[in-house]
Design a protein around this motif. Structure first.
Motif, short mmCIF file in Angstrom:
data_model
loop_
_atom_site.label_atom_id
_atom_site.label_comp_id
_atom_site.label_asym_id
_atom_site.label_seq_id
_atom_site.Cartn_x
_atom_site.Cartn_y
_atom_site.Cartn_z
N LYS A 2 0.86 -1.32 -0.03
CA LYS A 2 -0.04 -0.07 0.18
C LYS A 2 0.85 1.18 0.15
O LYS A 2 0.54 2.17 -0.80
CB LYS A 2 -1.13 -0.11 1.29
CG LYS A 2 -2.06 0.88 1.33
CD LYS A 2 -2.98 0.94 2.43
CE LYS A 2 -4.02 2.11 2.44
NZ LYS A 2 -4.75 1.83 3.40
N THR A 3 1.94 1.30 0.66
CA THR A 3 2.94 2.28 0.77
C THR A 3 3.48 2.52 -0.72
O THR A 3 3.76 3.81 -0.96
CB THR A 3 3.99 1.92 1.87
OG1 THR A 3 3.47 1.85 2.92
CG2 THR A 3 4.91 3.28 1.87
N ALA A 4 3.83 1.41 -1.36
CA ALA A 4 4.39 1.83 -2.54
C ALA A 4 3.42 2.42 -3.67
O ALA A 4 3.77 3.20 -4.42
CB ALA A 4 4.76 0.28 -3.17
N ILE A 6 0.99 4.32 -2.90
CA ILE A 6 0.93 5.86 -2.53
C ILE A 6 2.25 6.64 -2.87
O ILE A 6 1.96 7.83 -3.55
CB ILE A 6 0.82 5.94 -0.95
CG1 ILE A 6 -0.69 5.28 -0.44
CG2 ILE A 6 0.88 7.42 -0.43
CD1 ILE A 6 -0.78 5.00 1.07
N LEU A 7 3.29 6.27 -2.93
CA LEU A 7 4.41 6.82 -3.33
C LEU A 7 4.44 6.97 -4.80
O LEU A 7 4.83 8.00 -5.27
CB LEU A 7 5.78 6.01 -2.94
CG LEU A 7 6.14 6.17 -1.28
CD1 LEU A 7 7.21 5.10 -1.00
CD2 LEU A 7 6.22 7.53 -0.82
#
Length: 85
Positions: A2-4, A6-7
């Motif tokens: 999920k962080t990837a 968003i980035l």
């Protein structure tokens, strides 16, 4: 994961702003002659360097010895001049 995502989304937003189409057509800012001269100069310099390298590789042992001796003589002369002044 999920962080990837968003980035990646932030990167896309930063690199491709939404008002990109509003910028219009590119403007003609001046002559291309200076840029062409830079490229021509770089090409000429590259050719001269290549010519010098090829010519230096084809020297005989005697020619290399003469060059080395002349360099040593020049350094010795400069040292003599430095000491005498």
């Amino acid at each position: 994961m999920k962080t990837a995502v968003i980035l990646l989304a932030l990167l896309v937003l930063a690199l491709f702003p939404d008002d990109l189409a509003a910028q219009g057509l590119p403007l003609e800012t001046g002559s291309h002659l200076p840029v062409a001269l830079w490229f021509i100069g770089a090409a000429v310099l590259g050719l001269v360097i290549a010519y010098g390298i090829m010519r230096n590789r084809s020297r005989t042992r005697a020619e290399k010895h003469i060059t080395e001796q002349a360099t040593k003589n020049t350094y010795a002369e400069e040292n003599r001049d430095r000491v005498s002044h």
